[in-house]
Design a protein around this motif. Structure first.
Motif, PDB file in Angstrom:
ATOM      1  N   LYS A 270       0.388  -1.255  -0.469  1.00 46.37           N
ATOM      2  CA  LYS A 270      -0.180  -0.255   0.292  1.00 46.37           C
ATOM      3  C   LYS A 270       0.744   1.077   0.107  1.00 46.37           C
ATOM      4  O   LYS A 270       0.302   1.975  -0.491  1.00 46.37           O
ATOM      5  N   GLU A 271       1.791   1.081   0.735  1.00 47.35           N
ATOM      6  CA  GLU A 271       2.769   2.458   0.829  1.00 47.35           C
ATOM      7  C   GLU A 271       3.432   2.909  -0.464  1.00 47.35           C
ATOM      8  O   GLU A 271       3.676   3.534  -0.825  1.00 47.35           O
ATOM      9  N   VAL A 272       3.832   1.925  -1.208  1.00 48.15           N
ATOM     10  CA  VAL A 272       4.151   1.862  -2.689  1.00 48.15           C
ATOM     11  C   VAL A 272       3.105   1.968  -3.197  1.00 48.15           C
ATOM     12  O   VAL A 272       3.386   3.550  -4.326  1.00 48.15           O
ATOM     13  N   TYR A 273       2.025   1.516  -3.353  1.00 46.80           N
ATOM     14  CA  TYR A 273       0.742   2.195  -3.551  1.00 46.80           C
ATOM     15  C   TYR A 273       0.653   3.385  -4.472  1.00 46.80           C
ATOM     16  O   TYR A 273       0.293   4.188  -5.471  1.00 46.80           O
ATOM     17  N   ARG A 274       0.861   4.077  -2.590  1.00 46.33           N
ATOM     18  CA  ARG A 274       0.094   5.279  -3.236  1.00 46.33           C
ATOM     19  C   ARG A 274       1.075   6.564  -3.731  1.00 46.33           C
ATOM     20  O   ARG A 274       0.924   7.394  -4.079  1.00 46.33           O
ATOM     21  N   ALA A 275       2.170   6.228  -3.115  1.00 46.44           N
ATOM     22  CA  ALA A 275       3.640   7.188  -3.968  1.00 46.44           C
ATOM     23  C   ALA A 275       3.552   7.106  -5.430  1.00 46.44           C
ATOM     24  O   ALA A 275       3.761   8.024  -5.419  1.00 46.44           O
ATOM     25  N   VAL A 276       3.219   5.740  -6.056  1.00 48.64           N
ATOM     26  CA  VAL A 276       3.794   5.712  -7.093  1.00 48.64           C
ATOM     27  C   VAL A 276       2.445   6.006  -8.000  1.00 48.64           C
ATOM     28  O   VAL A 276       2.459   7.103  -8.879  1.00 48.64           O
ATOM     29  N   PHE A 277       1.296   5.106  -7.954  1.00 47.95           N
ATOM     30  CA  PHE A 277       0.443   5.130  -8.198  1.00 47.95           C
ATOM     31  C   PHE A 277      -0.023   6.199  -8.079  1.00 47.95           C
ATOM     32  O   PHE A 277      -1.166   6.483  -9.057  1.00 47.95           O
ATOM     33  N   GLU A 278      -0.673   6.725  -6.733  1.00 51.32           N
ATOM     34  CA  GLU A 278      -1.825   7.396  -6.665  1.00 51.32           C
ATOM     35  C   GLU A 278      -0.967   9.191  -6.394  1.00 51.32           C
ATOM     36  O   GLU A 278      -1.498  10.023  -7.480  1.00 51.32           O
ATOM     37  N   LYS A 279      -0.124   8.864  -6.230  1.00 47.75           N
ATOM     38  CA  LYS A 279       1.052  11.146  -5.845  1.00 47.75           C
ATOM     39  C   LYS A 279       2.001  10.750  -7.423  1.00 47.75           C
ATOM     40  O   LYS A 279       2.070  11.618  -8.234  1.00 47.75           O
ATOM     41  N   GLY A 280       2.119   9.580  -7.818  1.00 49.15           N
ATOM     42  CA  GLY A 280       2.954  10.544  -9.402  1.00 49.15           C
ATOM     43  C   GLY A 280       4.044  10.023  -9.097  1.00 49.15           C
ATOM     44  O   GLY A 280       5.346  10.573 -10.070  1.00 49.15           O
ATOM     45  N   GLU A 281       5.390   9.828  -7.840  1.00 52.03           N
ATOM     46  CA  GLU A 281       6.332   9.476  -7.445  1.00 52.03           C
ATOM     47  C   GLU A 281       7.422   8.248  -8.416  1.00 52.03           C
ATOM     48  O   GLU A 281       6.880   7.317  -8.202  1.00 52.03           O
ATOM     49  N   THR A 282       8.462   8.873  -8.167  1.00 45.64           N
ATOM     50  CA  THR A 282       9.229   7.813  -8.339  1.00 45.64           C
ATOM     51  C   THR A 282      10.083   7.473  -6.915  1.00 45.64           C
ATOM     52  O   THR A 282       9.794   7.663  -5.999  1.00 45.64           O
ATOM     53  N   TRP A 283       9.671   6.137  -6.261  1.00 45.09           N
ATOM     54  CA  TRP A 283       9.980   5.528  -5.169  1.00 45.09           C
ATOM     55  C   TRP A 283      11.482   4.480  -5.278  1.00 45.09           C
ATOM     56  O   TRP A 283      11.629   4.253  -6.128  1.00 45.09           O
ATOM     57  N   LEU A 284      12.318   4.614  -4.491  1.00 45.09           N
ATOM     58  CA  LEU A 284      13.737   4.886  -4.582  1.00 45.09           C
ATOM     59  C   LEU A 284      13.873   3.645  -2.270  1.00 45.09           C
ATOM     60  O   LEU A 284      14.222   4.823  -2.318  1.00 45.09           O
ATOM     61  N   ASP A 285      13.490   2.539  -2.416  1.00 44.31           N
ATOM     62  CA  ASP A 285      14.046   2.436  -0.750  1.00 44.31           C
ATOM     63  C   ASP A 285      13.273   1.199  -1.065  1.00 44.31           C
ATOM     64  O   ASP A 285      13.732   0.414  -2.271  1.00 44.31           O
ATOM     65  N   LYS A 286      14.271   0.623  -0.257  1.00 42.77           N
ATOM     66  CA  LYS A 286      14.560  -1.115   0.537  1.00 42.77           C
ATOM     67  C   LYS A 286      12.908  -1.372   0.791  1.00 42.77           C
ATOM     68  O   LYS A 286      12.197  -0.242   1.152  1.00 42.77           O
ATOM     69  N   ALA A 287      12.902  -2.553   0.246  1.00 41.13           N
ATOM     70  CA  ALA A 287      11.161  -2.781   0.266  1.00 41.13           C
ATOM     71  C   ALA A 287      11.185  -4.707   0.171  1.00 41.13           C
ATOM     72  O   ALA A 287      11.723  -5.599  -0.178  1.00 41.13           O
ATOM     73  N   PHE A 288      10.382  -4.943   1.257  1.00 42.50           N
ATOM     74  CA  PHE A 288      10.204  -6.585   1.142  1.00 42.50           C
ATOM     75  C   PHE A 288       9.373  -7.097   0.344  1.00 42.50           C
ATOM     76  O   PHE A 288       7.660  -6.670   0.064  1.00 42.50           O
ATOM     77  N   VAL A 289       9.374  -7.627  -0.675  1.00 44.53           N
ATOM     78  CA  VAL A 289       8.992  -7.785  -2.182  1.00 44.53           C
ATOM     79  C   VAL A 289       8.618  -9.027  -2.520  1.00 44.53           C
ATOM     80  O   VAL A 289       9.648 -10.259  -1.963  1.00 44.53           O
TER      81      VAL A 289
END
Length: 359
Positions: A270-289
């Motif tokens: 959800k955190e990535v979805y909100r930043a990238v999909f909803e706000k149009g930001e590029t996300w650079l961070d560690k993530a549990f995939v």
């Protein structure tokens, strides 16, 4: 008495000198470890950022290459006549030659109003109206070729072929920390799409459009991975991974689940979805995939109308840089420890030499 005084002075000198050496050594360790960690982390995220840029370039070039083929074909001298004469058998043969040679999943021609003249996948299905299609509308307004990413609905896929309709379907896998989805199966397809007008005497008399499905298009993401990360591995796992998301859903990926299968049907957090999909930001961070920690880069995918419809992902196993950081830190600590021991020994020798005349 003099011997005792001399010993006490020498002991104090040695203790002070060793204390200075140890304090300096500990300080060097703290600063050194911080610098190493900071340098490795910055290098890691620079690599993620450049890899994301490279994958985005490859993705765009993939669309452009399809577009160049279609535009070239749309300008063939015989094509407008065959369209005007509704020579469907000849058009069907030509479309299938292009479709197979250049790996289109869908290749169709409509008239200027958006009514299908011929489908490469389905000769019997024609004369239906696709004028609602965004790319058809764009060409009708601008009379120019266009390309980009789009979403294709189940109903339209069914018109093309049962095989494409089935390929597009992706069952949803419940994913921790992801947003809730109402649908249990994703039936839409994200596609690469290109379209071009067909002219006759400077007038648009038809439109040709080509489509490549991204759902379960593993060759595409594997090619990206190979070009960017080669075959580098850490403990048997691929160092680099790439993924294409339809909204927040993995539709093409080389990220693997614990059972070794590709993680299609899982979702982004959800955190990535909100930043990238909803706000149009590029996300650079560690993530549990799925089941591993990655240093991750996420970037929005836009359609022709500049609306965000998906996400492009690049991930590098965090363990790779953890290993680099750990090894570098160990080498550095050994070096500092050796330096401290050497400094202590030299201090003792120096104190002995200085204290001898005092005796």
């Amino acid at each position: 008495m003099k011997f005792v005084e001399h010993t006490t002075i020498r002991f104090k000198l040695a203790l002070n000198m060793i204390s200075v050496v140890l304090v300096a050594g500990v300080g060097a360790i703290i600063i050194g470890v911080y610098v190493i960690n900071d340098t490795v982390v910055h290098e890691a995220y620079d690599t993620v950022k450049s890899s994301l840029t490279a994958v985005n370039f490859l993705y765009t070039e993939k669309i452009k290459n399809k577009h160049r083929v279609l535009v070239y074909f749309s300008k063939q001298n015989s094509l407008p006549i065959e369209v005007l004469q509704r020579n469907r058998s000849v058009l069907y043969k030509k479309l299938n030659e292009i479709r197979k040679e250049f790996h289109f999943d869908i290749l169709n021609i409509t008239d200027q109003y958006g009514r299908v003249i011929i489908r490469a996948n389905n000769f019997a299905k024609y004369n239906d109206d696709v004028s609602h299609d965004t790319y058809i509308k764009w060409i009708q307004r601008n009379e120019k070729a266009c390309y980009g990413t789009d979403i294709m609905h189940s109903k339209m896929l069914k018109r093309e072929s049962d095989a494409l309709w089935k390929k597009a379907r992706i069952p949803l896998i419940v994913t921790e920390r992801a947003r809730q989805r109402n649908k249990k199966v994703e039936t839409r397809a994200m596609v690469l799409k290109t379209a071009a007008p067909i002219f006759y005497k400077n007038k648009v008399i038809g439109i040709i459009y080509g489509i490549v499905l991204l759902n379960k298009n593993f060759n595409l993401v594997d090619n990206f991975k190979h070009l960017i990360f080669k075959e580098e591995k850490v403990d048997g796992a691929d160092v680099g991974t790439t993924t294409i998301f339809l909204e927040d859903l993995r539709i093409a990926t080389n990220v693997l689940r614990k059972d070794g299968k590709r993680a299609i049907g899982t979702q982004v957090s959800k955190e990535v979805y909100r930043a990238v999909f909803e706000k149009g930001e590029t996300w650079l961070d560690k993530a549990f995939v799925v089941n591993k920690w990655y240093l991750s880069g996420y970037q929005p995918i836009y359609d022709i109308e500049k609306k965000i419809i998906g996400i492009l992902f690049v991930g590098i196993l965090k363990k790779k840089y953890d290993t680099i950081m750990s090894n570098t830190t160990i080498y550095f600590l050994f070096l500092i420890l050796f330096t401290i021991i050497l400094a202590v020994l030299l201090s003792i020798i120096l104190i002995n030499n200085v204290s001898r005349p005092i005796q």
